[in-house]
Design an enzyme around this catalytic site. Structure first.
Site, PDB file in Angstrom:
ATOM      1  N   ASP A 288       4.126   0.459   7.992  1.00 44.71           N
ATOM      2  CA  ASP A 288       3.945   0.767   6.571  1.00 44.71           C
ATOM      3  C   ASP A 288       5.166   0.894   5.820  1.00 44.71           C
ATOM      4  O   ASP A 288       5.595   0.149   4.639  1.00 44.71           O
ATOM      5  CB  ASP A 288       3.307   2.382   6.528  1.00 44.71           C
ATOM      6  CG  ASP A 288       3.115   2.688   4.905  1.00 44.71           C
ATOM      7  OD1 ASP A 288       2.914   1.988   4.208  1.00 44.71           O
ATOM      8  OD2 ASP A 288       3.710   4.115   4.543  1.00 44.71           O
TER       9      ASP A 288
ATOM     10  N   CYS B  31     -15.982 -10.880   0.971  1.00 42.20           N
ATOM     11  CA  CYS B  31     -16.591 -10.040  -0.300  1.00 42.20           C
ATOM     12  C   CYS B  31     -17.505 -10.997  -0.958  1.00 42.20           C
ATOM     13  O   CYS B  31     -18.318 -10.085  -1.631  1.00 42.20           O
ATOM     14  CB  CYS B  31     -15.032  -9.777  -1.147  1.00 42.20           C
ATOM     15  SG  CYS B  31     -14.121  -8.651  -0.766  1.00 42.20           S
TER      16      CYS B  31
ATOM     17  N   CYS C   7     -19.560  -9.793  -4.440  1.00 45.77           N
ATOM     18  CA  CYS C   7     -19.231  -8.044  -4.712  1.00 45.77           C
ATOM     19  C   CYS C   7     -18.177  -7.636  -5.567  1.00 45.77           C
ATOM     20  O   CYS C   7     -17.160  -8.657  -5.442  1.00 45.77           O
ATOM     21  CB  CYS C   7     -19.312  -7.539  -3.404  1.00 45.77           C
ATOM     22  SG  CYS C   7     -19.101  -5.871  -3.262  1.00 45.77           S
TER      23      CYS C   7
ATOM     24  N   CYS D 226     -15.562  -2.487  -6.137  1.00 48.30           N
ATOM     25  CA  CYS D 226     -14.285  -1.950  -6.037  1.00 48.30           C
ATOM     26  C   CYS D 226     -13.800  -1.963  -7.238  1.00 48.30           C
ATOM     27  O   CYS D 226     -13.336  -1.228  -8.172  1.00 48.30           O
ATOM     28  CB  CYS D 226     -13.409  -2.302  -4.880  1.00 48.30           C
ATOM     29  SG  CYS D 226     -13.031  -4.038  -4.731  1.00 48.30           S
TER      30      CYS D 226
ATOM     31  N   CYS E 275     -13.205   1.302 -10.287  1.00 47.96           N
ATOM     32  CA  CYS E 275     -11.787   1.842 -10.362  1.00 47.96           C
ATOM     33  C   CYS E 275     -12.050   2.372 -11.556  1.00 47.96           C
ATOM     34  O   CYS E 275     -11.882   1.673 -12.635  1.00 47.96           O
ATOM     35  CB  CYS E 275     -10.882   0.686 -10.069  1.00 47.96           C
ATOM     36  SG  CYS E 275      -8.929   1.226 -10.303  1.00 47.96           S
TER      37      CYS E 275
ATOM     38  N   CYS F  35      -2.560   2.616 -10.457  1.00 46.85           N
ATOM     39  CA  CYS F  35      -3.254   3.143  -9.039  1.00 46.85           C
ATOM     40  C   CYS F  35      -3.192   4.570  -9.201  1.00 46.85           C
ATOM     41  O   CYS F  35      -2.111   5.126  -8.871  1.00 46.85           O
ATOM     42  CB  CYS F  35      -2.864   2.263  -8.038  1.00 46.85           C
ATOM     43  SG  CYS F  35      -3.802   2.765  -6.736  1.00 46.85           S
TER      44      CYS F  35
ATOM     45  N   CYS G 161     -12.096   2.814  -4.467  1.00 48.37           N
ATOM     46  CA  CYS G 161     -12.260   1.474  -4.087  1.00 48.37           C
ATOM     47  C   CYS G 161     -12.520   1.245  -2.659  1.00 48.37           C
ATOM     48  O   CYS G 161     -12.960   0.110  -2.278  1.00 48.37           O
ATOM     49  CB  CYS G 161     -11.083   0.731  -4.436  1.00 48.37           C
ATOM     50  SG  CYS G 161      -9.419   1.128  -3.517  1.00 48.37           S
TER      51      CYS G 161
ATOM     52  N   CYS H 157     -17.159   0.450  -1.086  1.00 45.82           N
ATOM     53  CA  CYS H 157     -17.059  -0.689  -0.331  1.00 45.82           C
ATOM     54  C   CYS H 157     -18.323  -0.559   0.632  1.00 45.82           C
ATOM     55  O   CYS H 157     -18.144   0.074   1.531  1.00 45.82           O
ATOM     56  CB  CYS H 157     -15.915  -0.998   0.494  1.00 45.82           C
ATOM     57  SG  CYS H 157     -15.892  -2.708   1.159  1.00 45.82           S
TER      58      CYS H 157
END
Ligand code: SF4
Length: 380
Positions: free
Chosen positions: A135, A189, A192, A195, A199, A215, A244, A248
Site C-alpha cells: 500500500d 463488470c 453493470c 458502484c 457513489c 471520495c 462502492c 457490488c
C-alpha cells in the site's frame, strides 16, 4: 527456466501453508498504461496526495530495484461481518470504521507474509534480491495484482477476485527471479454500473477513474474541515467509506474469516461516538493504534465523530459538544462542534454558539458558527 518453474510451484504451495489466500506472478515491465493514467489524474487534480514517489518510480519497477525480473502479488481476504455486533441507538450512538481497517493493521500482516516468502526464496536462490511493499510503497498494488491475475480491475477501481470479491488486501514483492508470469483475468463488470450510481459524491468520474478529492473514503482521512457538501453524506462512518464495494454484486455474501489478526473487535470498529470526543492521545493510541484506520491520528476521527453525532442529531452529545466548542485548542474541532450544535438545534447549544462567537478569534471557526446558526432551530 525449468528450475524456476518448479520453484514457482513450491512457492505457491508454501504461500498456502502460511495463509496467503492468493498469489500471482507478473513481469517487472514498466506499467506504461498506468503511467499515462497517473499523468492524467495529476493534471485533472484527481490524485489524493498520499501517493509515494514520482510517476516514474510508481510505474517502472526497475527504477526501484535494478535487475527486477518479476513481481509476486499476494492477496489476503478480510471479513465483512461482525460476529458479535454491538447495538447503536439514541443516547448511545456508534461510529463505524470501514471493513478494510478492521483488526490488526494489514500493512503489518502482509509485510510479515512477504518476509516469509523472502526467507523462503533467500534459502533456495543464491543471489536472490527483492523489494516488498504494501500500500504505502511506490508501486500500485492494484496494477500489480491485475497484471498477476489476482483479479480484474473493476469500475469502482478495486481489484475484484473471483473468489473473494474486492474484500482483499494486496501486497507485492519485486524479485530478480524470472518467474513465468500469470495471465491477467478478463474484465468482469460488463454493463453493470451499480458502484458509479451509488457513489454519493460522484467521485467515480467514469468507470475505473476516481477523483480522490471527492471520495468520502479519502476525505475521512484529511485533517482540515470536511467540505460542507460532504458532511451529510458520511452517515456514521468515522474512517473510510465503502458503498462502492458494498453494492457490488461480486461482494454479495462474501465474508471470509481466514485470519485471526483481521478479526474485528466490535467495540473498536464501532466505537461509541461520545467516548471518542474526550479520548486522550494515550488512550487513543492504546485502543486504536493497531488499526490501520488510526494512521492519521485522532483528530480526523474526532472530527468525523462530531459529524456523525450531527447526522444522528444526538441530543445527548450537546453538553460535550459545547465543551469542545468552548475549550478545544484545535480550530477544526471547535468549528465542527459549533456546526454540529447548530444542526442538532437544541436551544442550549444554539445559545452556547452565540456566546462563544463573542470571544472566538479564528475566522474559520466563526464561519462554522454562522453555518450552525443558519440551521432551523427548535423552539423552546
Ligand atoms: S458494482 Fe458493478 S460496475 Fe461496479 S465494480 Fe461491481 S460489478 Fe463492476
Amino acid at each position: 527456466m525449468l528450475a524456476y518453474q518448479s520453484l514457482k510451484q513450491e512457492l505457491i504451495q508454501y504461500s498456502k501453508e502460511i495463509g496467503i489466500d492468493q498469489i500471482g506472478f507478473a513481469s517487472a515491465d514498466d506499467f506504461a498504461e498506468l503511467k499515462s493514467r497517473l499523468q492524467e489524474q495529476q493534471e485533472a487534480g484527481y490524485a489524493s496526495g498520499f501517493e509515494k514517489g514520482t510517476i516514474e518510480e510508481r510505474t517502472e519497477p526497475n527504477r526501484l530495484m535494478p535487475g527486477a525480473e518479476s513481481i509476486i502479488a499476494i492477496a489476503l481476504a478480510y471479513p465483512t461481518r461482525l460476529k458479535n455486533d454491538v447495538k447503536s441507538g439514541k443516547g448511545n450512538r456508534r461510529g463505524m470504521f470501514c471493513r478494510a481497517s478492521w483488526g490488526t493493521d494489514y500493512h503489518l500482516v502482509l509485510q510479515e507474509k512477504l518476509s516469509q516468502l523472502t526467507n523462503f526464496l533467500t534459502e533456495r536462490v543464491p543471489g536472490f534480491s527483492s523489494l516488498s511493499m504494501v500500500d504505502t510503497g511506490e508501486l500500485s498494488d492494484r496494477a500489480v495484482a491485475e497484471r498477476a491475475g489476482i483479479g480484474f480491475s473493476a469500475k469502482n477501481t478495486f481489484i475484484i477476485s473471483p473468489q473473494f470479491g474486492s474484500y482483499i488486501y494486496l501486497g507485492e514483492m519485486i524479485t530478480n527471479i524470472p518467474f513465468t508470469p500469470d495471465k491477467p483475468l478478463a474484465e468482469g463488470c460488463g454493463s453493470c454500473t451499480k458502484c458509479l450510481d451509488a457513489c454519493p459524491t460522484g467521485a467515480l468520474v467514469e468507470p475505473g477513474r476516481l477523483n480522490a478529492q471527492q471520495c468520502l473514503a479519502f476525505l475521512t482521512q484529511t485533517k482540515g474541515f470536511l467540505p460542507d457538501e460532504h458532511r451529510d453524506k458520511l452517515g456514521n462512518f468515522i474512517y473510510g467509506y465503502e458503498t462502492c464495494q458494498v453494492v457490488c454484486p461480486y461482494n454479495r455474501g462474501v465474508d471470509y474469516h481466514h485470519h485471526e489478526q483481521f478479526e474485528p473487535d466490535p467495540d473498536l470498529v464501532k466505537p461509541r461516538l461520545l467516548d471518542l470526543l474526550t479520548i486522550s492521545n494515550r488512550e487513543f493510541k492504546r485502543k486504536f493504534g493497531k488499526m490501520s484506520g488510526s494512521w492519521r491520528g485522532k483528530k480526523p476521527i474526532q472530527r468525523n465523530a462530531i459529524i456523525a453525532l450531527a447526522h444522528y442529531k444526538e441530543v445527548a452529545a450537546v453538553d460535550q459538544l459545547i465543551d469542545l466548542m468552548q475549550h478545544d485548542p484545535r480550530p477544526v474541532i471547535r468549528g465542527t462542534a459549533a456546526w454540529a450544535l447548530g444542526k442538532i438545534g437544541e436551544p442550549s447549544g444554539i445559545a452556547a454558539i452565540r456566546e462563544a462567537m463573542e470571544t472566538e478569534q479564528e475566522q474559520e471557526v466563526l464561519a462554522e458558527m454562522r453555518k450552525g446558526l443558519a440551521y432551523p432551530q427548535k423552539v423552546e
